[in-house]
Design an enzyme around this catalytic site. Structure first.
Site, PDB file in Angstrom:
ATOM      1  N   GLY A   9     -69.674 -35.033  -3.174  1.00 50.78           N
ATOM      2  CA  GLY A   9     -69.908 -34.008  -4.544  1.00 50.78           C
ATOM      3  C   GLY A   9     -69.816 -32.535  -4.323  1.00 50.78           C
ATOM      4  N   ALA A  11     -70.820 -28.589  -4.758  1.00 52.11           N
ATOM      5  CA  ALA A  11     -71.945 -27.861  -4.411  1.00 52.11           C
ATOM      6  C   ALA A  11     -72.898 -27.709  -5.586  1.00 52.11           C
ATOM      7  CB  ALA A  11     -71.875 -26.135  -4.082  1.00 52.11           C
ATOM      8  N   LYS A  15     -75.676 -34.447  -5.849  1.00 53.35           N
ATOM      9  CA  LYS A  15     -75.421 -35.432  -4.829  1.00 53.35           C
ATOM     10  C   LYS A  15     -76.957 -35.888  -3.919  1.00 53.35           C
ATOM     11  CE  LYS A  15     -73.062 -32.202  -1.762  1.00 53.35           C
ATOM     12  NZ  LYS A  15     -73.514 -30.898  -2.576  1.00 53.35           N
ATOM     13  N   ALA A  34     -82.172 -34.197   8.703  1.00 50.64           N
ATOM     14  CA  ALA A  34     -81.533 -33.007   7.901  1.00 50.64           C
ATOM     15  C   ALA A  34     -80.769 -32.231   9.125  1.00 50.64           C
ATOM     16  CB  ALA A  34     -82.669 -31.906   7.573  1.00 50.64           C
ATOM     17  N   HIS A  50     -86.173 -27.733  -0.005  1.00 47.65           N
ATOM     18  CA  HIS A  50     -85.704 -28.938   0.171  1.00 47.65           C
ATOM     19  C   HIS A  50     -86.841 -30.015   0.377  1.00 47.65           C
ATOM     20  CE1 HIS A  50     -81.234 -29.796  -0.714  1.00 47.65           C
ATOM     21  NE2 HIS A  50     -81.367 -28.388  -0.702  1.00 47.65           N
ATOM     22  N   GLU A  62     -84.993 -33.511  11.959  1.00 44.35           N
ATOM     23  CA  GLU A  62     -84.036 -32.289  11.908  1.00 44.35           C
ATOM     24  C   GLU A  62     -82.996 -32.286  13.177  1.00 44.35           C
ATOM     25  OE1 GLU A  62     -86.341 -28.885  11.469  1.00 44.35           O
ATOM     26  OE2 GLU A  62     -86.900 -29.194   9.560  1.00 44.35           O
ATOM     27  N   ASP A  84     -78.345 -35.407   5.553  1.00 41.10           N
ATOM     28  CA  ASP A  84     -77.717 -34.476   4.656  1.00 41.10           C
ATOM     29  C   ASP A  84     -77.891 -33.259   5.383  1.00 41.10           C
ATOM     30  OD1 ASP A  84     -77.175 -33.065   2.376  1.00 41.10           O
ATOM     31  OD2 ASP A  84     -79.375 -33.003   1.609  1.00 41.10           O
TER      32      ASP A  84
END
Length: 178
Positions: A9, A11, A15, A34, A50, A62, A84
């Site tokens: 998707g 910005a 999504k 992440a 987030h 991370e 993500d």
């Protein structure tokens, strides 16, 4: 059989929120992998926001570069892994002078064999706008597009999200996630 998923998707399209709902629906022990590398204060604020919005529902991992190894390791403790996002990962690879095509190939091979947990990949679709005016931006757009095509080929479900609404491009219709 574990079904891996790609969520694309623009910005601020919704999504990530969709992928988070999908992950929570799919498993009891979700991880949030992440890829953001905090390089400035604005990015630090985004990451903090987030994390706060996710609360304690996800275990946050991370990792800005080594997705394949991290997915394999996370599969030991988690039944769903939300990554993500891939476009930040590609950016990190470019900054580190890594071969993006090789890294995408490694990720693809990992996902084809990995069945310990469902993997949900989130990425920005960057190919819908105008042609960028500089070589670096065009290279990034081309690498992201190639990565999306390769991963969409091996993922069981592919969704495109716009205005918070998911459209199934491949596989099952989006489950009701209210």
């Amino acid at each position: 059989m574990t079904r891996h998923c790609l969520v694309l998707g623009g910005a601020r399209s919704g999504k990530t929120a969709f992928a988070e709902r999908l992950a929570l629906h799919a498993g009891a022990r979700p991880a949030y992998l992440a890829t953001a590398d905090i390089l400035d204060g604005e990015m630090r604020d985004r990451v903090t926001s987030h994390k706060a919005s996710r609360g304690v529902r996800f275990t946050t991992i991370e990792e800005p570069i080594d997705l394949s190894h991290t997915i394999l390791k996370a599969g030991n403790d988690h039944d769903v892994i939300l990554v993500d996002c891939l476009t930040l990962w590609i950016t990190n690879l470019l900054i580190a002078n890594e071969d993006v095509a090789t890294a995408v190939g490694e990720l693809s091979a990992t996902l084809m064999e990995f069945r310990q947990a469902k993997v949900i990949l989130v990425s920005n679709e960057v190919g819908l706008g105008i042609v960028p005016d500089n070589a670096m931006a065009r290279t990034f757009r081309d690498l992201a597009g190639s990565a999306h095509q390769r991963l969409a080929e091996i993922c069981d479900d592919v969704y495109f999200v716009a205005a918070g609404l998911p459209l199934a491009m491949k596989g099952d219709a989006p489950p009701p996630l209210s």
